[in-house]
Design a protein around this motif. Structure first.
Motif, PDB file in Angstrom:
ATOM      1  N   PHE A   1       0.828  38.619 -14.299  1.00  0.00           N
ATOM      2  CA  PHE A   1      -0.202  37.753 -14.881  1.00  0.00           C
ATOM      3  C   PHE A   1      -1.572  38.412 -14.742  1.00  0.00           C
ATOM      4  O   PHE A   1      -2.337  38.529 -15.696  1.00  0.00           O
ATOM      5  CB  PHE A   1      -0.181  36.399 -14.164  1.00  0.00           C
TER       6      PHE A   1
ATOM      7  N   TYR B   1      -4.026  39.803 -17.660  1.00  0.00           N
ATOM      8  CA  TYR B   1      -5.367  39.237 -17.814  1.00  0.00           C
ATOM      9  C   TYR B   1      -6.395  40.349 -17.959  1.00  0.00           C
ATOM     10  O   TYR B   1      -7.303  40.292 -18.780  1.00  0.00           O
ATOM     11  CB  TYR B   1      -5.696  38.374 -16.598  1.00  0.00           C
TER      12      TYR B   1
ATOM     13  N   HIS C   1      -8.480  40.193 -25.640  1.00  0.00           N
ATOM     14  CA  HIS C   1      -8.227  38.792 -25.991  1.00  0.00           C
ATOM     15  C   HIS C   1      -8.001  38.592 -27.485  1.00  0.00           C
ATOM     16  O   HIS C   1      -7.525  37.548 -27.896  1.00  0.00           O
ATOM     17  CB  HIS C   1      -9.327  37.879 -25.457  1.00  0.00           C
TER      18      HIS C   1
ATOM     19  N   SER D   1      -1.035  35.457 -30.304  1.00  0.00           N
ATOM     20  CA  SER D   1      -1.992  36.135 -29.447  1.00  0.00           C
ATOM     21  C   SER D   1      -1.237  36.790 -28.294  1.00  0.00           C
ATOM     22  O   SER D   1      -0.518  36.132 -27.548  1.00  0.00           O
ATOM     23  CB  SER D   1      -3.006  35.125 -28.917  1.00  0.00           C
TER      24      SER D   1
ATOM     25  N   LEU E   1      -2.323  38.045 -25.554  1.00  0.00           N
ATOM     26  CA  LEU E   1      -2.768  37.619 -24.231  1.00  0.00           C
ATOM     27  C   LEU E   1      -2.137  36.274 -23.862  1.00  0.00           C
ATOM     28  O   LEU E   1      -1.608  36.090 -22.764  1.00  0.00           O
ATOM     29  CB  LEU E   1      -4.295  37.517 -24.218  1.00  0.00           C
ATOM     30  N   ASN E   2      -2.179  35.346 -24.816  1.00  0.00           N
ATOM     31  CA  ASN E   2      -1.608  34.027 -24.550  1.00  0.00           C
ATOM     32  C   ASN E   2      -0.119  34.150 -24.226  1.00  0.00           C
ATOM     33  O   ASN E   2       0.391  33.514 -23.305  1.00  0.00           O
ATOM     34  CB  ASN E   2      -1.814  33.129 -25.766  1.00  0.00           C
ATOM     35  N   PHE E   3       0.550  34.989 -24.987  1.00  0.00           N
ATOM     36  CA  PHE E   3       1.984  35.177 -24.808  1.00  0.00           C
ATOM     37  C   PHE E   3       2.288  35.741 -23.416  1.00  0.00           C
ATOM     38  O   PHE E   3       3.128  35.214 -22.679  1.00  0.00           O
ATOM     39  CB  PHE E   3       2.481  36.120 -25.902  1.00  0.00           C
TER      40      PHE E   3
ATOM     41  N   LEU F   1       0.255  35.919 -20.681  1.00  0.00           N
ATOM     42  CA  LEU F   1      -0.177  35.053 -19.572  1.00  0.00           C
ATOM     43  C   LEU F   1       0.786  33.883 -19.403  1.00  0.00           C
ATOM     44  O   LEU F   1       1.186  33.543 -18.287  1.00  0.00           O
ATOM     45  CB  LEU F   1      -1.590  34.523 -19.834  1.00  0.00           C
ATOM     46  N   GLY F   2       1.173  33.282 -20.529  1.00  0.00           N
ATOM     47  CA  GLY F   2       2.041  32.109 -20.460  1.00  0.00           C
ATOM     48  C   GLY F   2       3.399  32.456 -19.876  1.00  0.00           C
ATOM     49  O   GLY F   2       3.919  31.739 -19.015  1.00  0.00           O
ATOM     50  N   LEU F   3       3.970  33.563 -20.320  1.00  0.00           N
ATOM     51  CA  LEU F   3       5.304  33.889 -19.825  1.00  0.00           C
ATOM     52  C   LEU F   3       5.282  34.326 -18.369  1.00  0.00           C
ATOM     53  O   LEU F   3       6.170  33.962 -17.593  1.00  0.00           O
ATOM     54  CB  LEU F   3       5.950  34.959 -20.706  1.00  0.00           C
TER      55      LEU F   3
ATOM     56  N   LEU G   1       3.031  33.447 -16.081  1.00  0.00           N
ATOM     57  CA  LEU G   1       2.764  32.247 -15.277  1.00  0.00           C
ATOM     58  C   LEU G   1       4.005  31.362 -15.219  1.00  0.00           C
ATOM     59  O   LEU G   1       4.395  30.872 -14.158  1.00  0.00           O
ATOM     60  CB  LEU G   1       1.584  31.469 -15.877  1.00  0.00           C
TER      61      LEU G   1
END
Ligand code: HEM
Ligand code: FES
Lengths: 352, 543
Positions: free
Chosen positions: A72, A76, A81, A94, A96-98, A100-102, A104
């Protein structure tokens, strides 16, 4: 893991599972509660190697969680971004979203999975019974409380001194009124503001898209044009409030196709102008059916017939769309001949 | 003196114990722990539904606090200059532009936004299913009626919290929903216009509602909900958990595993599981892409406008109601909108008040800790399914345009279907459910009396074929016969002991009628008695 590996003395005692014949413990009442069934051992309870395996699985899950947290942090810092990646089957997302989400999600999920696996395989799973106790108090306690209360009430003399009682309740009932009063300035009183819009005699009809005043020639047969009153600009402070009432919908019909007499009178060369705000609960109407001259509100599908006074032909709206009386000015531009004669938008108690 | 002894012993304890001792001396934590640390929790998958609600609420609070760090609850118009190119230069409220900022310029902001929104959907879905679990198993009976109301309030407040949150970004979709709400408020007789003006600080949309919704969304409603939730949990602890009937389980005990360690590990672990799954969903599934909708304008709309699922029921009611409007003496009664608004409240109130109606019908004043299997309460179960049917018809009606376009149907047909089904659906659901329950009760009865079908066919000496039935163990016999069956109520003697005629109150007649509809002949299958069982089994002998 075959059972041969398990030392004999660790095996659970052979249990007498009397599944075959009717051998109920209680001959008098075969439905009676036989009590908690004996505890059945899990493999981990009797085989230390199986227990060790469970321990390793739990530790592995916790370790994966740690790695995911590191992932994570790395994502980051490392992923820009605005980077987008293609992920099958969801498409472009996105990055980053992908990431970070996975990461986390994995970090959290593995902690949970580890804890649950630990509980299921290694912690004792012996079922225990706890007693319940009646919730209601015993009669003695009840009597005591009632007596205490009566004593207290008597000492306060609230029953005897009626004047105190009445005035106290009066004071307590009145004091919240101050709070209610304070809400008064949440907004102005409605007055007649819902009856008026920016439209007035002589106001030009300005095309919403081009921001130019409309001439009759600009309105083609079969097209739906949106208009606002001249002088209303997006950057204005009250734009949203005004457009919420003034938004206009313009179409051109063949004058002989206009079934409603007043509609014809208020039109200009077959050009008619109606409020764009649905009379149901106020969505803007946006869909136009050329052949039938029906317009449809996308919110709850109220349908209005623009060739017949915009009356409701389907859906939950309760009355026709208000029409704006229009004409042309000396320079040949379309203009309003006054404000709407009835309130636009949803109906309300004072509408009448 | 024993205090000295005590202090001496405590003085030598390890650090952890010393901290606990310190706290105990001030807070009395040991007495609290004594009764709770090894508290017993029964295990059943459906008992986790409440936990899903609790955990998603915690996740919502965590992510919500993060969002407040970046969100500007203001309707001031600004020109957008952030990194989402298609909207650059456009006018929008600060609320909208700060939500764009969270989504595109704050690293991880989009993730938190999406987790917040997904948790909200799961929170409400969890509450709905949890509520149904409690309903269909009769867990709402004495002593848990108050907790039922707490839970119900949480569900209703959750809907409004979700709705106010959904409205905060001030995008085209949510703004349309707010307009809908304003129209619904306007439909209220006499006070509607005033409430609308007070809520919006004047005419719609005004400049205030985002800021006002904001304090409602992040402070007022979550604050009340937090209180209710704490109360809810305290009551769960205090009443102790319910359990299904089974060997060793009675109304007087609770069977399961202790809070420390098993339940703590499972429940604590489950929090992380829920959080992990929601984070993964937020990673891969976009929700509420406000940039695709654009900022709110009262004269613009997107097609297929849909609220979040928990508002779909209200949306449906409004969609299939005919547009009735009555004008009189200079006033308008907007029944076409007001009736759905009332129905919304009434349908919700029906399920909230049900426990009190049932306890009035049964007249039962005792505590219930053993859960009903839904089949053993056929009328209640049928009512519940009928209620869910009304709710689902509303949801379907709320999506009538989507259904029409997906299945190539005319919107008129879908609407008419929904209108008819709104009345017919619950009736059909009620009757069918009751039949099914009675059928299942009959099957249980057969199982107890004749044993379980084994699928083995045996040929008797004289040629007849029979299926071998295996008798049930006492555990199973007990489980299937443990439920209590009520007798239908009767109207007592209409003359008193002196021969004077007694007036039978209307409410008493109604109660007797309802009681017969619940427990009368044909409305429940009598469970087998010990005598019936003995007669049959002794005749059979051993196979
Ligand atoms: C109790 C239940 C709650 C529910 C059901 C809920 C639901 C929602 C929803 C659906 C949104 C729209 C998100 C989106 O843009 O897609 C939202 C926005 C928001 N919520 Fe909540 N919320 C809750 C509690 C809270 C709390 C406790 C806080 C803060 C302490 C909070 C802070 C916010 C903020 C700042 C926004 C706007 C930011 C944004 O939309 O990106 N919420 N909420
Ligand atoms: S707002 Fe137009 S149909 Fe409901």
């Amino acid at each position: 893991m075959s059972s041969q590996d398990i030392p004999e003395e660790n095996l659970p005692a052979e249990q007498d599972h009397a599944h075959a014949a009717v051998t109920v413990a209680d001959e008098k009442n075969p439905f009676a509660d036989p009590g908690l069934p004996p505890h059945e051992h899990r493999i981990q309870d009797i085989d230390e190697r199986a227990a060790k395996r469970s321990e390793r699985v739990v530790a592995l899950l916790f370790t994966v969680s740690m790695l995911a947290t590191v992932g994570f942090i790395v994502s980051y810092v490392a992923i820009p971004h605005d980077k987008s990646i293609f992920v099958f089957p969801i498409g472009h997302v996105s990055a980053l979203n992908f990431a970070l989400g996975l990461t986390l999600g994995t970090a959290l999920f593995c902690i949970g999975a580890g804890a649950v696996h630990w509980a299921r395989t290694l912690m004792s799973d012996v079922e225990v019974a706890d007693e319940r106790h009646a919730i209601a108090a015993s009669p003695e306690v009840r009597a005591q409380v009632h007596a205490d209360f009566k004593q207290g009430a008597k000492e306060s003399a609230i029953g005897r001194r009626g004047l105190i009682r009445t005035t106290m309740f009066g004071a307590l009932a009145l004091v919240p009124l101050s709070g209610v009063m304070l809400l008064r300035d949440l907004g102005p009183l409605p007055g007649t503001s819902l009856r008026h819009t920016l439209w007035a005699k002589g106001k030009l009809l300005v095309n919403m898209n081009t921001n130019q005043p409309l001439r009759p020639e600009d309105v083609a047969v079969g097209s739906l044009t949106f208009a606002k009153p001249e002088g209303l600009e997006e950057a204005q402070e009250d734009f949203q409030n005004e457009i919420a009432k003034a938004a206009l919908m313009i179409i051109r019909l063949q004058p002989d196709n206009i079934k409603d007499k007043r509609e014809l009178e208020w039109s200009h060369q077959g050009i008619v102008a109606f409020s764009k705000i649905c009379t149901h609960v106020g969505c803007p109407i946006s869909l136009y059916e050329q052949q039938t001259h029906h317009v449809l509100c996308p919110c709850h599908q109220s349908t209005f017939d623009l060739s017949d006074g915009a009356r409701v032909i389907f859906g939950p709206a309760g009355h026709a769309l208000p029409q704006l009386r229009i004409g042309v000015n000396d320079e040949g531009y379309l203009q309003a001949l006054g404000d709407f004669e009835e309130p636009v938008g949803p109906a309300f108690w004072e509408r009448g | 003196m024993s205090t000295n002894e005590n202090n001496e012993r405590r003085g030598k304890a390890p650090a952890g114990e010393r901290v606990a001792d310190w706290a105990d001396g001030r807070l009395g934590i040991y007495s609290l722990a004594k009764s709770n640390m090894r508290k017993i929790f029964p295990d059943h998958w459906s008992f986790m539904l409440g936990e899903v609600c609790l955990y998603s609420f915690l996740i919502i609070i965590l992510t919500g606090v993060y969002l407040t760090l970046f969100f500007h609850p203001s309707m001031n118009e600004v020109e957008y200059h952030g990194s989402y190119v298609p909207l650059q230069g456009q006018l929008m409220s600060e609320a909208f532009s700060s939500t764009l900022h969270i989504s595109f310029d704050v690293r991880g902001g989009l993730l938190i936004r999406q987790i917040h929104h997904w948790s909200a959907l799961i929170f409400l879905a969890g509450m709905f299913v949890h509520m149904m679990r409690v309903f269909f198993t009769g867990a709402f009976r004495k002593p848990r009626e108050i907790n039922w109301l707490f839970g119900f309030l949480l569900f209703v407040l959750g809907m409004f919290t979700g709705f106010t949150g959904y409205s905060l970004p001030d995008d085209l979709l949510s703004g349309t929903g707010v307009r809908f709400t304003e129209g619904a408020i306007l439909s209220m007789p006499i006070v509607g216009t005033y409430i609308s003006f007070f809520l919006f600080g004047g005419e719609f949309p005004g400049h205030d509602f985002v800021a006002r919704f904001y304090s409602i969304h992040i402070l007022l409603l979550p604050g009340i909900m937090l209180g209710l939730m704490v109360g809810h949990l305290i009551l769960v602890f205090y009443h102790k958990h319910t359990q299904f009937a089974g060997p060793g389980k009675s109304e007087k005990n609770v069977v399961g595993m202790p809070l420390l360690p098993v339940y703590m590990a499972k429940a604590g672990g489950f929090f992380f599981l829920v959080f992990g799954v929601i984070a993964a969903i937020a990673a891969v599934t976009q929700i509420n892409p406000i940039w695709a909708m654009g900022p709110y304008r009262p004269d613009q709309v997107s097609t297929g406008a849909q609220p979040d699922w928990y508002m779909g029921f209200a949306e449906g009611l409004v969609r299939y109601m005919p547009g009735w409007e009555i004008n009189f003496w200079g006033h308008t009664l907007v029944l076409g909108v007001f009736i759905p608004l009332m129905l919304f409240g009434l349908v919700l109130a029906a399920i909230a008040l049900y426990p009190f109606i049932e306890s009035w019908v049964t007249g039962d004043k005792s505590e219930h800790h053993i859960l009903d299997r839904p089949r053993n309460a056929p009328t209640r179960t049928a009512f519940g399914v009928a209620w869910v049917t009304v709710y689902m018809v509303g949801l379907v009606g709320g999506g009538n345009d989507l259904i029409a376009t997906h299945f190539n149907l005319s919107i008129n047909d879908v609407t008419w279907f929904v209108r008819i089904f709104f009345f017919a659906g619950p009736v059909i659901a009620f009757l069918v459910t009751k039949r099914i329950c009675l059928g299942l009760q009959r099957r249980d009865r057969d199982k107890v009396l004749h044993g379980r079908e084994t699928g083995i066919i045996k040929r008797l000496p004289h040629g007849e074929f029979i299926e071998v039935h295996e008798p049930l163990s006492q555990e199973q016999l007990h489980t299937l016969t443990a439920h209590h069956q009520y007798e239908p109520a009767e109207i007592g003697p209409t003359v008193d002991e002196n021969g004077v005629e007694r007036k039978v109150k209307g409410s008493e007649k109604l109660r007797v009628k309802l009681s017969n509809a619940y427990y009368g002949e044909d409305n429940q299958i009598p469970k087998p008695t010990v005598d019936e069982y003995k007669e049959i089994t002794s005749g059979h002998g051993h196979h």
